[in-house]
Design an enzyme around this catalytic site. Structure first.
Site, PDB file in Angstrom:
ATOM      1  N   VAL A  29       1.002  -1.250  -0.080  1.00  0.00           N
ATOM      2  CA  VAL A  29       0.005  -0.003   0.115  1.00  0.00           C
ATOM      3  C   VAL A  29       0.780   1.228  -0.222  1.00  0.00           C
ATOM      4  CG1 VAL A  29      -1.734   1.369   1.336  1.00  0.00           C
ATOM      5  CG2 VAL A  29      -1.935  -1.030   1.235  1.00  0.00           C
ATOM      6  N   ALA A  58       9.165   5.349   6.644  1.00  0.00           N
ATOM      7  CA  ALA A  58       9.839   4.359   7.614  1.00  0.00           C
ATOM      8  C   ALA A  58       9.674   2.954   6.957  1.00  0.00           C
ATOM      9  CB  ALA A  58       9.392   4.460   8.876  1.00  0.00           C
ATOM     10  N   GLU A 144     -10.411   5.665   4.928  1.00  0.00           N
ATOM     11  CA  GLU A 144     -11.066   5.594   3.604  1.00  0.00           C
ATOM     12  C   GLU A 144     -10.550   3.985   3.430  1.00  0.00           C
ATOM     13  OE1 GLU A 144     -13.997   4.577   2.057  1.00  0.00           O
ATOM     14  OE2 GLU A 144     -14.264   6.736   2.110  1.00  0.00           O
ATOM     15  N   VAL A 147     -11.351   0.078   4.667  1.00  0.00           N
ATOM     16  CA  VAL A 147     -12.723  -0.873   4.500  1.00  0.00           C
ATOM     17  C   VAL A 147     -12.720  -0.768   2.834  1.00  0.00           C
ATOM     18  CG1 VAL A 147     -15.056  -0.976   4.677  1.00  0.00           C
ATOM     19  CG2 VAL A 147     -13.838  -0.057   6.577  1.00  0.00           C
ATOM     20  N   GLY A 149     -10.946  -1.475   0.347  1.00  0.00           N
ATOM     21  CA  GLY A 149      -9.929  -1.170  -0.420  1.00  0.00           C
ATOM     22  C   GLY A 149      -9.989   0.282  -1.275  1.00  0.00           C
ATOM     23  N   ILE A 151     -12.827   1.237  -2.849  1.00  0.00           N
ATOM     24  CA  ILE A 151     -14.414   1.755  -2.780  1.00  0.00           C
ATOM     25  C   ILE A 151     -14.612   2.759  -1.767  1.00  0.00           C
ATOM     26  CG2 ILE A 151     -16.678   1.026  -2.593  1.00  0.00           C
ATOM     27  CD1 ILE A 151     -15.849  -1.888  -3.034  1.00  0.00           C
ATOM     28  N   GLY A 202      -0.512  -9.661  -3.255  1.00  0.00           N
ATOM     29  CA  GLY A 202      -0.235  -8.444  -2.123  1.00  0.00           C
ATOM     30  C   GLY A 202      -1.667  -8.148  -1.661  1.00  0.00           C
ATOM     31  N   LYS A 220     -13.557  -4.637   9.448  1.00  0.00           N
ATOM     32  CA  LYS A 220     -14.045  -3.960   8.642  1.00  0.00           C
ATOM     33  C   LYS A 220     -15.331  -3.604   8.883  1.00  0.00           C
ATOM     34  CE  LYS A 220     -10.846  -5.072   4.890  1.00  0.00           C
ATOM     35  NZ  LYS A 220     -10.629  -6.061   3.841  1.00  0.00           N
TER      36      LYS A 220
HETATM   37  P1  NAP Z   1       3.069  -4.908   3.666  1.00  0.00           P
HETATM   38  O1  NAP Z   1       3.415  -4.891   2.131  1.00  0.00           O
HETATM   39  O2  NAP Z   1       3.692  -5.854   4.225  1.00  0.00           O
HETATM   40  O3  NAP Z   1       3.885  -3.486   3.960  1.00  0.00           O
HETATM   41  C1  NAP Z   1       4.324  -3.220   5.319  1.00  0.00           C
HETATM   42  C2  NAP Z   1       5.433  -1.994   5.355  1.00  0.00           C
HETATM   43  O4  NAP Z   1       5.608  -1.703   6.522  1.00  0.00           O
HETATM   44  C3  NAP Z   1       6.841  -2.451   4.659  1.00  0.00           C
HETATM   45  O5  NAP Z   1       7.303  -1.403   3.995  1.00  0.00           O
HETATM   46  C4  NAP Z   1       7.727  -2.880   5.935  1.00  0.00           C
HETATM   47  O6  NAP Z   1       8.945  -2.719   5.577  1.00  0.00           O
HETATM   48  C5  NAP Z   1       6.992  -1.776   6.548  1.00  0.00           C
HETATM   49  N1  NAP Z   1       7.181  -2.173   8.186  1.00  0.00           N
HETATM   50  C6  NAP Z   1       6.716  -3.371   8.949  1.00  0.00           C
HETATM   51  N2  NAP Z   1       7.195  -3.296  10.251  1.00  0.00           N
HETATM   52  C7  NAP Z   1       7.928  -2.318  10.442  1.00  0.00           C
HETATM   53  C8  NAP Z   1       8.674  -1.528  11.474  1.00  0.00           C
HETATM   54  N3  NAP Z   1       8.795  -2.322  12.560  1.00  0.00           N
HETATM   55  N4  NAP Z   1       9.240  -0.514  11.317  1.00  0.00           N
HETATM   56  C9  NAP Z   1       9.320   0.236  10.125  1.00  0.00           C
HETATM   57  N5  NAP Z   1       8.448  -0.300   8.908  1.00  0.00           N
HETATM   58  C10 NAP Z   1       7.926  -1.378   9.192  1.00  0.00           C
HETATM   59  O7  NAP Z   1       1.679  -4.283   3.986  1.00  0.00           O
HETATM   60  P2  NAP Z   1       0.451  -3.810   3.204  1.00  0.00           P
HETATM   61  O8  NAP Z   1      -0.167  -4.940   2.270  1.00  0.00           O
HETATM   62  O9  NAP Z   1       0.951  -2.666   2.331  1.00  0.00           O
HETATM   63  O10 NAP Z   1      -0.498  -3.402   4.287  1.00  0.00           O
HETATM   64  C11 NAP Z   1      -0.171  -2.272   4.968  1.00  0.00           C
HETATM   65  C12 NAP Z   1      -1.521  -1.709   5.927  1.00  0.00           C
HETATM   66  O11 NAP Z   1      -2.701  -1.592   4.926  1.00  0.00           O
HETATM   67  C13 NAP Z   1      -2.151  -2.980   6.723  1.00  0.00           C
HETATM   68  O12 NAP Z   1      -2.784  -2.432   7.908  1.00  0.00           O
HETATM   69  C14 NAP Z   1      -3.373  -3.442   5.917  1.00  0.00           C
HETATM   70  O13 NAP Z   1      -4.229  -4.116   6.599  1.00  0.00           O
HETATM   71  C15 NAP Z   1      -3.841  -2.316   5.040  1.00  0.00           C
HETATM   72  N6  NAP Z   1      -4.450  -2.617   3.848  1.00  0.00           N
HETATM   73  C16 NAP Z   1      -3.866  -3.466   3.098  1.00  0.00           C
HETATM   74  C17 NAP Z   1      -4.274  -3.700   1.757  1.00  0.00           C
HETATM   75  C18 NAP Z   1      -3.902  -4.668   0.766  1.00  0.00           C
HETATM   76  O14 NAP Z   1      -4.390  -4.772  -0.496  1.00  0.00           O
HETATM   77  N7  NAP Z   1      -2.599  -4.970   0.971  1.00  0.00           N
HETATM   78  C19 NAP Z   1      -5.678  -3.100   1.318  1.00  0.00           C
HETATM   79  C20 NAP Z   1      -6.126  -2.311   2.389  1.00  0.00           C
HETATM   80  C21 NAP Z   1      -5.682  -2.026   3.698  1.00  0.00           C
HETATM   81  P3  NAP Z   1       9.857  -3.560   4.694  1.00  0.00           P
HETATM   82  O15 NAP Z   1       9.153  -3.203   3.449  1.00  0.00           O
HETATM   83  O16 NAP Z   1      11.088  -3.182   4.535  1.00  0.00           O
HETATM   84  O17 NAP Z   1       9.540  -4.930   5.085  1.00  0.00           O
HETATM   85  N1  HSE Z   2      -6.341  -8.515   3.077  1.00  0.00           N
HETATM   86  C1  HSE Z   2      -7.195  -7.645   2.799  1.00  0.00           C
HETATM   87  C2  HSE Z   2      -8.143  -8.215   1.891  1.00  0.00           C
HETATM   88  C3  HSE Z   2      -6.772  -6.320   2.404  1.00  0.00           C
HETATM   89  O1  HSE Z   2      -8.045  -9.246   1.198  1.00  0.00           O
HETATM   90  O2  HSE Z   2      -9.189  -7.713   1.682  1.00  0.00           O
HETATM   91  C4  HSE Z   2      -7.885  -5.342   2.104  1.00  0.00           C
HETATM   92  O3  HSE Z   2      -8.191  -4.845   3.200  1.00  0.00           O
END
Ligand code: NAP
Ligand code: HSE
Length: 451
Positions: A29, A58, A144, A147, A149, A151, A202, A220
């Site tokens: 993200v 970070a 936003e 919940v 993604g 939408i 992802g 959500k």
């Molecule tokens: P992700 O790909 O695992 O990214 C997490 C990021 O945080 C990485 O850049 C990681 O660093 C960094 N990180 C983790 N621990 C850390 C620490 N202790 N100190 C500093 N940096 C740290 O996760 P994501 O999928 O982007 O999801 C992030 C958030 O968005 C979550 O809350 C998730 O529920 C939410 N979300 C995700 C999606 C989706 O489709 N993926 C959709 C909606 C909401 P490194 O890159 O160096 O490992």
């Molecule tokens: N892991 C979540 C999903 C990411 O699959 O819907 C989006 O919130």
């Protein structure tokens, strides 16, 4: 810094300073957010009225190669370096998890910074205290992306439907589970293989059990129920079931009966209380929501004035989620100079107007059921089951027997019940499972007509 940007037909020198952003997390993200901000910089500035500039991020590993231009960014391993940076005005928390994000967000608010987050676990579990702190300080916490993604469902409910009394909402709000169920249904794929794909793409949470056990959807739903009904965030009261017990067999039988199995979240006002539940359900195949496939999400909202409205789109993934984050950033930048008292409240209702409604026990809810059981093919078996159901005030809607089944051999019976009180059904099934002609546990999946 002074930037140039084009507004309508004229070029103006924009003399307002750029707004500086710090990202906590640069994964799926975070990197999507940076990429959209960089690619659409001019359009975004035209909308926000000021340039939005990411100056620091970070990450866990600063040497990791990333698919974004990091030239002008300060990278650190310490989220608090971002949170305490004097030139950063808005913190974007896209790291995930609970402990560090909570500390970082509370510290950011203490430091007078606005927050944008995609972290549903953080909001569902700690939102009440976060919003209280933000309110006291006249700061915004926008969520936003937490919940469904990409939408804009939070904005739709909080603002677009604000004239309405919302009666219920039902949604496919986890992209990973919808992707898995779709692949199992359409391509006959194996659960484990599809989950691995969702992780590679992802979509899945860092701990994918959050997706497949329904916890992510429950986070959500907690948020949706709060902004729909003006109740405080009550994650611990959501009834949660995932998709791990769903078999290809049930998906096939459901199809034969004219239904699709979907993992849904339902929040419904019911008498003096609210139902909050996340579980797989059979949905009639002619409902639009039954045809929402892959990583797509959809939320159906039933309101008193407008009637049903449906919101559909990508529920997870890098740029779809970034779309919601950047929209929040633009809104925060636009609103930054307005009087805090006149802003849209975090949870849609004014802070003093949030109420606590009773959350119903699952035994109290009323729904129809799909039941699958293995019975011995013998006269009187159906009659004994029907008698137990009759005593429990449960009407059977339809019954199918699968396979020819020679006398005294096992056959599979599929039953659909009419709407019934869940407590009555559980009691009746307890008795049915004790019959010597019924082998093993009865599989039960709720059936939601969503009409
Ligand atoms: P992700 O790909 O695992 O990214 C997490 C990021 O945080 C990485 O850049 C990681 O660093 C960094 N990180 C983790 N621990 C850390 C620490 N202790 N100190 C500093 N940096 C740290 O996760 P994501 O999928 O982007 O999801 C992030 C958030 O968005 C979550 O809350 C998730 O529920 C939410 N979300 C995700 C999606 C989706 O489709 N993926 C959709 C909606 C909401 P490194 O890159 O160096 O490992
Ligand atoms: N892991 C979540 C999903 C990411 O699959 O819907 C989006 O919130």
């Amino acid at each position: 810094m002074v930037s140039r940007c084009q507004f309508t037909n004229n070029y103006h020198e924009v003399t307002v300073k750029a707004v500086n952003i710090g990202l906590i997390g640069l994964g799926t993200v975070g990197s999507g957010t940076l990429s959209v901000l960089q690619r659409n910089a001019e359009e975004i500035t035209r909308r926000a009225g000021r340039e939005i500039r990411v100056i620091g991020a970070a990450v866990r590993d600063v040497s990791k190669p990333r698919p974004v231009d990091l030239d002008t960014l300060m990278l650190t391993q310490d989220p608090f370096e971002i949170v305490n940076h004097p030139e950063i005005q808005i913190i974007v928390e896209v790291m995930g998890g609970e402990t560090i994000p909570l500390q970082a967000v509370m510290q950011a608010l203490d430091n007078g910074k606005h927050v944008v987050t995609a972290n549903k676990a953080l909001i569902a579990i700690h939102g009440n205290e976060i919003f209280e702190s933000a309110q006291e300080r006249g700061l915004m916490v926008a969520f936003e992306a937490a919940v469904a993604g990409g939408i804009p469902i939070i904005k739709a409910i909080r603002e677009g439907l604000s004239a309405n009394r919302i009666e219920w909402l039902a949604g496919i709000i986890n992209g990973t589970t919808n992707y898995i169920l779709t692949q199992m249904d359409e391509a006959g794929c194996d659960f484990g293989d599809v989950l691995a794909d969702a992780q590679k793409l992802g979509y899945a949470e860092a701990d994918p059990t959050f997706d497949i056990e329904g916890i992510d959807a429950a986070h959500k739903l907690t948020i949706l129920a709060s902004i729909a009904f003006g109740i405080s965030l009550r994650f611990s009261r959501v009834h949660v079931e995932g998709i791990t017990a769903i078999t290809s067999e049930d998906i096939t039988y459901a199809r034969e009966l004219g239904y699709r199995i979907k993992h849904i979240g339902i929040a419904k006002k019911s008498g003096d209380g609210v139902e909050l539940r996340v579980h797989p359900a059979l949905i009639p195949k002619n409902r639009l929501i039954a045809n929402v496939n892959g990583v797509k999400n959809a939320v159906l909202v039933q309101s008193d004035a407008v009637g049903p409205t449906l919101y559909y789109g990508a529920g997870a993934g890098s740029e779809p989620t970034a779309s919601a984050i950047v929209a929040d950033l633009i809104e925060v930048v636009r609103t930054i100079t307005t009087d805090p008292e006149n802003r849209v409240p975090h949870l849609a209702f004014q802070p003093g107007a949030i109420i606590d409604m009773r959350i119903l026990e699952m035994e109290e809810i009323e729904t129809a059921f799909y039941l699958r059981m293995n019975v011995i093919n013998r006269p009187g078996v159906m009659a004994s089951i029907a008698t137990i159901f009759g005593h429990g005030d449960i009407s059977i809607d339809s019954v199918i027997q699968k396979g020819q089944g020679r006398p005294n051999e096992d056959v599979t019976i599929i039953m659909l019940t009419q709407t019934t009180r869940e407590g009555n059904l559980l009691e009746a099934l307890g008795e049915v499972e004790k019959l010597e002609t019924v082998n093993g546990d009865v599989v039960k999946i709720r059936l939601e007509p969503l009409s």
